[in-house]
Design a protein around this motif. Structure first.
Motif, PDB file in Angstrom:
ATOM      1  N   GLY A 184       0.808  -1.202   0.000  1.00 33.13           N
ATOM      2  CA  GLY A 184       0.000   0.000   0.000  1.00 33.13           C
ATOM      3  C   GLY A 184       0.844   1.255   0.000  1.00 33.13           C
ATOM      4  O   GLY A 184       0.382   2.334  -0.345  1.00 33.13           O
ATOM      5  N   GLY A 185       2.104   1.118   0.412  1.00 34.44           N
ATOM      6  CA  GLY A 185       3.050   2.213   0.262  1.00 34.44           C
ATOM      7  C   GLY A 185       3.557   2.851   1.537  1.00 34.44           C
ATOM      8  O   GLY A 185       4.397   3.749   1.477  1.00 34.44           O
ATOM      9  N   GLY A 186       3.092   2.410   2.703  1.00 34.72           N
ATOM     10  CA  GLY A 186       3.527   3.046   3.941  1.00 34.72           C
ATOM     11  C   GLY A 186       5.001   2.862   4.227  1.00 34.72           C
ATOM     12  O   GLY A 186       5.706   3.830   4.565  1.00 34.72           O
ATOM     13  N   SER A 216       3.736   1.540 -10.263  1.00 30.66           N
ATOM     14  CA  SER A 216       4.053   1.761 -11.679  1.00 30.66           C
ATOM     15  C   SER A 216       2.867   2.409 -12.387  1.00 30.66           C
ATOM     16  O   SER A 216       3.024   3.381 -13.145  1.00 30.66           O
ATOM     17  CB  SER A 216       4.413   0.439 -12.357  1.00 30.66           C
ATOM     18  OG  SER A 216       5.562  -0.134 -11.798  1.00 30.66           O
ATOM     19  N   ARG A 217       1.670   1.899 -12.144  1.00 31.73           N
ATOM     20  CA  ARG A 217       0.473   2.470 -12.770  1.00 31.73           C
ATOM     21  C   ARG A 217       0.214   3.884 -12.259  1.00 31.73           C
ATOM     22  O   ARG A 217      -0.173   4.777 -13.014  1.00 31.73           O
ATOM     23  CB  ARG A 217      -0.729   1.580 -12.474  1.00 31.73           C
ATOM     24  CG  ARG A 217      -0.636   0.158 -13.023  1.00 31.73           C
ATOM     25  CD  ARG A 217      -1.131   0.042 -14.438  1.00 31.73           C
ATOM     26  NE  ARG A 217      -1.040  -1.341 -14.883  1.00 31.73           N
ATOM     27  CZ  ARG A 217      -2.003  -2.253 -14.706  1.00 31.73           C
ATOM     28  NH1 ARG A 217      -3.119  -1.915 -14.068  1.00 31.73           N
ATOM     29  NH2 ARG A 217      -1.853  -3.485 -15.161  1.00 31.73           N
ATOM     30  N   PRO A 224      -2.782   7.901  -7.755  1.00 35.49           N
ATOM     31  CA  PRO A 224      -3.083   6.502  -7.440  1.00 35.49           C
ATOM     32  C   PRO A 224      -4.190   5.956  -8.334  1.00 35.49           C
ATOM     33  O   PRO A 224      -5.173   6.648  -8.610  1.00 35.49           O
ATOM     34  CB  PRO A 224      -3.533   6.565  -5.969  1.00 35.49           C
ATOM     35  CG  PRO A 224      -2.852   7.779  -5.432  1.00 35.49           C
ATOM     36  CD  PRO A 224      -2.854   8.768  -6.559  1.00 35.49           C
ATOM     37  N   VAL A 225      -3.991   4.728  -8.795  1.00 36.67           N
ATOM     38  CA  VAL A 225      -4.928   4.077  -9.711  1.00 36.67           C
ATOM     39  C   VAL A 225      -5.378   2.762  -9.101  1.00 36.67           C
ATOM     40  O   VAL A 225      -4.557   1.975  -8.618  1.00 36.67           O
ATOM     41  CB  VAL A 225      -4.254   3.813 -11.081  1.00 36.67           C
ATOM     42  CG1 VAL A 225      -5.178   3.030 -11.996  1.00 36.67           C
ATOM     43  CG2 VAL A 225      -3.841   5.125 -11.732  1.00 36.67           C
ATOM     44  N   VAL A 240      -4.917  -3.075  -3.765  1.00 36.67           N
ATOM     45  CA  VAL A 240      -5.467  -2.750  -5.089  1.00 36.67           C
ATOM     46  C   VAL A 240      -5.133  -1.322  -5.511  1.00 36.67           C
ATOM     47  O   VAL A 240      -5.369  -0.945  -6.658  1.00 36.67           O
ATOM     48  CB  VAL A 240      -6.999  -2.956  -5.123  1.00 36.67           C
ATOM     49  CG1 VAL A 240      -7.339  -4.430  -4.910  1.00 36.67           C
ATOM     50  CG2 VAL A 240      -7.708  -2.092  -4.078  1.00 36.67           C
ATOM     51  N   GLN A 241      -4.556  -0.534  -4.594  1.00 35.25           N
ATOM     52  CA  GLN A 241      -4.198   0.845  -4.927  1.00 35.25           C
ATOM     53  C   GLN A 241      -3.184   1.349  -3.902  1.00 35.25           C
ATOM     54  O   GLN A 241      -3.306   1.072  -2.717  1.00 35.25           O
ATOM     55  CB  GLN A 241      -5.443   1.726  -4.898  1.00 35.25           C
ATOM     56  CG  GLN A 241      -5.209   3.185  -5.258  1.00 35.25           C
ATOM     57  CD  GLN A 241      -6.508   3.959  -5.378  1.00 35.25           C
ATOM     58  OE1 GLN A 241      -7.442   3.490  -6.024  1.00 35.25           O
ATOM     59  NE2 GLN A 241      -6.590   5.114  -4.750  1.00 35.25           N
ATOM     60  N   VAL A 242      -2.198   2.067  -4.373  1.00 42.35           N
ATOM     61  CA  VAL A 242      -1.269   2.693  -3.442  1.00 42.35           C
ATOM     62  C   VAL A 242      -1.991   3.849  -2.758  1.00 42.35           C
ATOM     63  O   VAL A 242      -2.861   4.502  -3.343  1.00 42.35           O
ATOM     64  CB  VAL A 242       0.001   3.165  -4.190  1.00 42.35           C
ATOM     65  CG1 VAL A 242      -0.283   4.359  -5.085  1.00 42.35           C
ATOM     66  CG2 VAL A 242       1.118   3.478  -3.225  1.00 42.35           C
ATOM     67  N   GLY A 243      -1.683   4.087  -1.488  1.00 41.94           N
ATOM     68  CA  GLY A 243      -2.379   5.123  -0.741  1.00 41.94           C
ATOM     69  C   GLY A 243      -2.048   6.532  -1.228  1.00 41.94           C
ATOM     70  O   GLY A 243      -0.977   6.789  -1.779  1.00 41.94           O
ATOM     71  N   ASP A 244      -2.974   7.459  -1.003  1.00 41.37           N
ATOM     72  CA  ASP A 244      -2.760   8.843  -1.417  1.00 41.37           C
ATOM     73  C   ASP A 244      -1.582   9.476  -0.679  1.00 41.37           C
ATOM     74  O   ASP A 244      -0.752  10.167  -1.288  1.00 41.37           O
ATOM     75  CB  ASP A 244      -4.024   9.669  -1.140  1.00 41.37           C
ATOM     76  CG  ASP A 244      -5.183   9.283  -2.034  1.00 41.37           C
ATOM     77  OD1 ASP A 244      -4.938   8.927  -3.201  1.00 41.37           O
ATOM     78  OD2 ASP A 244      -6.336   9.331  -1.566  1.00 41.37           O
ATOM     79  N   VAL A 245      -1.531   9.281   0.643  1.00 36.36           N
ATOM     80  CA  VAL A 245      -0.433   9.853   1.430  1.00 36.36           C
ATOM     81  C   VAL A 245       0.908   9.239   1.022  1.00 36.36           C
ATOM     82  O   VAL A 245       1.869   9.973   0.746  1.00 36.36           O
ATOM     83  CB  VAL A 245      -0.697   9.702   2.942  1.00 36.36           C
ATOM     84  CG1 VAL A 245       0.527  10.122   3.753  1.00 36.36           C
ATOM     85  CG2 VAL A 245      -1.923  10.520   3.353  1.00 36.36           C
TER      86      VAL A 245
END
Length: 328
Positions: A184-186, A216-217, A224-225, A240-245
Motif C-alpha cells: 500500500g506504500g507506507g 508503476s500504474r 493513485p490508480v 489494489v491501490q497505493v495510498g494517497d499519502v
C-alpha cells in the motif's frame, strides 16, 4: 470549483519523534551482509522479520496508537489487514491493554491468522481485497465506536515506518541505494522519506510484484490508480491501490520502481534461508529477488541495502514453496 489538496509530507522531525516513541518497544533490526546471496557490490539486508510481530508493521501501528489519547484507545482499535498489520495492531493493543479487532481476507495464511489471535485480537474475515477489508473494518468502527488503525494511508503510519530508513542511514552512512517493497506504500514512503532527507544522493528503488503494479500504474497516471483484485505469492503486497499519502511521498522521494515476477520469489527465499539463515515470506524477499534477477544493479559508489519486510510464513507454506528449489 473543487480544489484537491496534496497530502502534507512527513518531516524528518516526525520520523525522529516516532523513533523516540518506539525506543524500547520495537527492535532496532541490524544490517547483515548479503555477500553470500548477491556477490556483486556491497549489499546488506535489513531483516524486519526479526521485528516484534515478525514484520516491520509494529513501527507504524504502535506509533499511531501512541498518538491516540487514552479515552480513544479504551474504545478499542480496528484494523484491516492481509496479515502483518493485523499482528502489529494486536501486539500494540496488547501493550496498551486495549481490545483489538482485525479484519483479514478469507485467503489469509494460517500463520498470520494464528499470530493475530495469539496476540489477543478478535479476527473477522472479509473478502479477498483491501477494499473488502476496509469496508468491513469501517462497519465495525461505526458499530463499536472503536478507532480505525489504517494499514498505510496515514502520515503517522508513514512516520513510524520511516524509522527503518532512519536506522539504515544512521548505521550505514555510506549507503547509496535502498530497495524497499511496495504494497500500500507506507513502508516505502517512510523509508524513502527518511533516506532522502538524510542522504539526498542515495537512490531509493521501490520493488513491487508484477501481478500488482500499483506504483508503476500510479506513476504513469500521475495519481493513485485502482488496479482491481489480483492474486500472487507476495500476499502482503497485493493492495489494489497505493495510498494517497504514500504516493505523495513516492513522487518526491522514490527514484524508480521495478517489478518482480512471482517465479523469482521462492529462489530468493531459498537463498536467504540457505545462506543467511533468514526465514522470509515472499513479500519480504522481493527486494533481494530484484537484485538476484538483475533487475537492479547494486550501487557502484557505495553500499546497497535491501529491506526484507517480514517473515510470517508457516512451515507447510515454506515447504510447499521451497521444496523443489535447489539448495545452496
Amino acid at each position: 470549483m473543487t480544489t484537491t489538496l496534496e497530502p502534507q509530507l512527513v518531516s524528518l522531525d516526525a520520523i525522529r519523534a516516532a523513533a523516540a516513541v518506539l525506543d524500547g518497544v520495537a527492535v532496532r533490526t541490524p544490517l547483515l551482509s548479503a555477500a553470500d546471496v548477491v556477490p556483486e557490490g556491497r549489499v546488506w539486508v535489513k531483516p524486519e522479520m526479526l521485528q516484534r510481530g515478525g514484520a516491520f508493521k509494529l513501527r507504524g501501528a504502535y506509533t499511531f496508537m501512541s498518538a491516540l489519547d487514552p479515552a480513544q484507545r479504551a474504545r478499542g482499535v480496528v484494523a484491516p489487514s492481509s496479515g502483518n498489520h493485523a499482528q502489529a495492531v494486536a501486539l500494540a493493543a496488547r501493550l496498551y491493554g486495549v481490545p483489538a479487532t482485525v479484519v483479514m481476507p478469507t485467503t489469509v495464511s494460517a500463520a498470520k491468522r494464528a499470530g493475530a489471535e495469539r496476540l489477543g485480537a478478535r479476527v473477522e474475515l472479509a473478502g479477498t481485497t483491501t477494499d473488502d477489508r476496509m469496508r468491513r473494518a469501517q462497519e465495525i468502527v461505526d458499530e463499536s465506536g472503536g478507532v480505525l488503525v489504517p494499514p498505510y494511508d496515514h502520515p503517522t503510519i508513514v512516520a513510524g515506518q520511516g524509522t527503518a530508513g532512519l536506522e539504515i542511514v544512521d548505521d550505514l552512512p555510506t549507503v547509496r541505494m535502498v530497495l524497499v517493497p511496495i504494497g500500500g506504500g507506507g513502508l516505502s514512503a517512510g523509508v524513502a522519506t527518511a533516506v532522502k532527507l538524510l542522504s539526498p544522493d542515495t537512490r531509493v528503488i521501490g520493488v513491487e510484484p508484477s501481478v500488482a503494479p500499483k506504483l508503476s500504474r500510479a506513476r504513469a497516471a500521475g495519481r493513485p490508480v485502482h488496479i482491481g483484485a489480483n492474486r500472487g505469492l507476495a500476499d502482503g503486497l497485493l493492495a489494489v491501490q497505493v495510498g494517497d499519502v504514500p504516493f505523495a511521498h513516492h513522487q518526491r522521494y522514490v527514484d524508480d520502481v521495478v517489478q518482480v515476477d512471482d517465479a523469482a520469489l521462492p529462489r530468493a527465499m531459498r537463498a536467504l534461508l540457505d545462506r543467511l539463515k533468514l526465514v522470509c515470506e515472499p513479500s519480504g524477499a522481493i527486494t533481494i529477488a530484484a537484485l538476484m534477477e538483475g533487475l537492479v544493479r547494486p550501487a557502484s559508489d557505495g553500499d546497497t541495502v535491501a529491506v526484507l519486510s517480514g517473515g510470517n510464513i508457516e512451515w507447510p507454506g515454506l515447504v510447499a514453496l521451497l521444496g523443489d528449489q535447489p539448495g545452496a
